[in-house]
Design an enzyme around this catalytic site. Structure first.
Site, mmCIF file in Angstrom:
data_model
loop_
_atom_site.group_PDB
_atom_site.id
_atom_site.type_symbol
_atom_site.label_atom_id
_atom_site.label_comp_id
_atom_site.label_asym_id
_atom_site.label_seq_id
_atom_site.Cartn_x
_atom_site.Cartn_y
_atom_site.Cartn_z
ATOM 1 N N CYS A 1 0.803 -1.236 0.000
ATOM 2 C CA CYS A 1 0.000 0.000 0.000
ATOM 3 C C CYS A 1 0.835 1.285 0.000
ATOM 4 O O CYS A 1 0.385 2.299 -0.527
ATOM 5 C CB CYS A 1 -0.990 -0.001 1.159
ATOM 6 S SG CYS A 1 -0.253 -0.216 2.789
ATOM 7 N N LYS B 1 -3.593 -7.145 15.774
ATOM 8 C CA LYS B 1 -3.480 -5.700 15.508
ATOM 9 C C LYS B 1 -4.830 -5.122 15.153
ATOM 10 O O LYS B 1 -5.493 -5.719 14.301
ATOM 11 C CB LYS B 1 -2.504 -5.526 14.343
ATOM 12 C CG LYS B 1 -2.461 -4.137 13.775
ATOM 13 C CD LYS B 1 -1.627 -4.112 12.535
ATOM 14 C CE LYS B 1 -1.740 -2.731 11.918
ATOM 15 N NZ LYS B 1 -1.159 -2.677 10.612
ATOM 16 N N ARG C 1 -1.324 6.075 8.203
ATOM 17 C CA ARG C 1 -1.549 6.307 6.768
ATOM 18 C C ARG C 1 -1.104 7.711 6.363
ATOM 19 O O ARG C 1 -0.594 7.905 5.264
ATOM 20 C CB ARG C 1 -3.022 6.057 6.415
ATOM 21 C CG ARG C 1 -3.361 4.575 6.515
ATOM 22 C CD ARG C 1 -4.822 4.282 6.180
ATOM 23 N NE ARG C 1 -5.147 2.896 6.528
ATOM 24 C CZ ARG C 1 -6.374 2.374 6.484
ATOM 25 N NH1 ARG C 1 -7.393 3.124 6.085
ATOM 26 N NH2 ARG C 1 -6.575 1.120 6.815
ATOM 27 N N LYS D 1 -5.510 -9.079 11.776
ATOM 28 C CA LYS D 1 -5.428 -7.631 11.561
ATOM 29 C C LYS D 1 -6.814 -7.136 11.170
ATOM 30 O O LYS D 1 -7.374 -7.570 10.170
ATOM 31 C CB LYS D 1 -4.417 -7.315 10.471
ATOM 32 C CG LYS D 1 -4.414 -5.844 10.084
ATOM 33 C CD LYS D 1 -3.306 -5.504 9.127
ATOM 34 C CE LYS D 1 -3.394 -4.041 8.707
ATOM 35 N NZ LYS D 1 -2.319 -3.681 7.781
ATOM 36 N N ARG E 1 -10.471 -1.027 3.149
ATOM 37 C CA ARG E 1 -9.755 -2.299 3.197
ATOM 38 C C ARG E 1 -10.609 -3.414 3.806
ATOM 39 O O ARG E 1 -10.105 -4.413 4.287
ATOM 40 C CB ARG E 1 -8.464 -2.143 4.008
ATOM 41 C CG ARG E 1 -7.527 -1.043 3.516
ATOM 42 C CD ARG E 1 -6.098 -1.339 3.950
ATOM 43 N NE ARG E 1 -5.245 -0.187 4.110
ATOM 44 C CZ ARG E 1 -4.700 0.530 3.126
ATOM 45 N NH1 ARG E 1 -4.980 0.224 1.875
ATOM 46 N NH2 ARG E 1 -3.908 1.539 3.389
HETATM 47 C C1 PBG Z 1 0.108 -1.414 5.984
HETATM 48 C C2 PBG Z 1 0.117 -1.224 7.452
HETATM 49 C C3 PBG Z 1 -0.737 -0.443 8.232
HETATM 50 C C4 PBG Z 1 -0.236 -0.496 9.514
HETATM 51 C C5 PBG Z 1 0.867 -1.329 9.507
HETATM 52 N N1 PBG Z 1 1.062 -1.788 8.231
HETATM 53 C C6 PBG Z 1 -1.889 0.381 7.873
HETATM 54 C C7 PBG Z 1 -3.040 -0.170 7.164
HETATM 55 O O1 PBG Z 1 -3.226 -1.382 7.040
HETATM 56 O O2 PBG Z 1 -3.803 0.659 6.659
HETATM 57 C C8 PBG Z 1 -0.794 0.257 10.685
HETATM 58 C C9 PBG Z 1 0.196 0.653 11.718
HETATM 59 C C10 PBG Z 1 -0.232 1.767 12.594
HETATM 60 O O3 PBG Z 1 -1.362 2.302 12.491
HETATM 61 O O4 PBG Z 1 0.584 2.143 13.448
HETATM 62 N N2 PBG Z 1 -0.596 -2.505 5.514
HETATM 63 ZN ZN ZN Z 2 -0.979 -2.359 3.274
#
Ligand code: PBG
Ligand code: ZN
Length: 329
Positions: A124, A252, A209, A199, A221
């Site tokens: 991403c 997460k 982001r 996640k 997502r």
């Molecule tokens: C990317 C990713 C994200 C995070 C870690 N890897 C954001 C998302 O999935 O949009 C979030 C980490 C954070 O908010 O500290 N895939």
């Molecule tokens: Zn991502």
């Protein structure tokens, strides 16, 4: 008369006996520090939504990380932030040999031989559409090429010297593909595979982001990150990822998902369990402290210790530099 068994306070009337009440205590080696690597080698750019955190250029890593390693920093997880270069639909920049992540891995390995270096693996930050995989023309995820590309990126990070690759994309089947890729590259026994297994599609990723410029350009997502209500799906994802060869299981975000951490500790009882106190949780703890709701340090400990109580043995947190100081005091 008081019944003998009703008296509990005798067991925790001293700081030492209070410490004995926890099964496990927070130690420095449990902490993994998420850091943002800019493609401007001299960057040390402040980010307003993540208090105290910056986007760092490769040339700045020695002065930034050196003092933390001296204080006992054991591990970091790297996120690349391509600011200057053109993104494309397949995220070509993710494993650019001259890109920020690969250069940072090599630099950190050279500077700090004892530091455990993990790389977040996702597309991403590097795709023109901002989604975590490769898309069909109608904007939905095209799983097979997504998995192949994610595995390719992971193997290239491992080849650059990463001790751990951590896919956060949530594409089905990527753990198996990455593990096989590592084995085929002769790195099966040299690189840890940490899966962002459970996640969730959370509102708590906003500051992240902004930090890495990875907000999707359309849609959301929700078709690949888990619904926040999905306890069963989380358990299935954890089971699947352990079966596909994950070495570490991650949950997460962390604080709103303590029950999932506890499930993970049960479902994957023979694996280390990690959890990610994400950007929005970190910002929330800071915001509450600023608003006078609680003391920052006390609340930071309370949140992270709740994760450990739930079953986590690895904590990814932006509070890591603070904890390195606080644990010495
Ligand atoms: C990317 C990713 C994200 C995070 C870690 N890897 C954001 C998302 O999935 O949009 C979030 C980490 C954070 O908010 O500290 N895939
Ligand atoms: Zn991502």
């Amino acid at each position: 008369m008081t019944d003998i068994s009703s008296i509990l306070q005798g067991g925790y009337q001293h700081p030492v006996s209070r410490a004995w009440q926890s099964k496990r205590q927070l130690t420095k080696s449990m902490l993994m520090y998420p850091i943002f690597i800019s493609d401007d080698p001299d960057a040390e750019e402040v980010m307003t939504t993540l208090p105290g955190q910056r986007r760092w250029g490769v040339n700045k890593l020695e002065n930034f990380i050196g003092p933390l390693v001296k204080k006992g920093l054991a591990s970091v997880i790297l996120f690349g932030v391509p600011m200057k270069v053109q993104k494309d639909p397949r995220g070509t920049l993710a494993d650019d040999p001259e890109g920020p992540v690969i250069l940072a891995v090599k630099k950190l390995r050279e500077l700090f031989p004892s530091l455990f270096i993990a790389c977040d693996v996702c597309l991403c930050e590097y795709t023109s559409h901002g989604h975590c995989g490769i898309l069909h023309d109608d904007g939905t995820i095209n799983t097979p090429p997504s998995v192949a590309r994610i595995a390719e990126v992971a193997v290239n990070y491992a080849k650059a010297g990463a001790h751990c690759v951590a896919p956060s994309d949530m594409m089905d089947g990527r753990i198996k593909a990455i593990k096989q890729g590592l084995i085929d590259a002769g790195l099966g026994n040299k690189c840890t595979l940490m899966s962002y297994s459970a996640k969730f599609a959370s509102s708590l990723y906003g500051p992240f982001r902004d930090a890495v410029l990875s907000a999707p350009s359309f849609g959301d997502r929700k078709c690949y990150q888990l619904p926040p209500t999905a306890k069963g799906l989380a358990r299935r994802a954890i089971q699947r990822d352990t079966a596909e060869g994950a070495d570490i299981i991650m949950v997460k975000p962390a604080l709103p998902y303590l029950d999932i951490i506890s499930d993970a500790a049960q479902v994957a009882a023979d694996h280390p369990i990690a959890c990610y106190q994400v950007s929005g949780e970190f910002a929330m703890v800071h915001a509450g402290a600023r608003a006078g709701v609680y003391d920052l340090r006390t609340m930071a400990f309370e949140t992270v210790e709740s994760m450990i109580r739930a079953g986590a043995t690895i904590i990814l947190t932006y509070f890591t530099p603070d904890f390195l100081d606080w644990l010495d005091q």
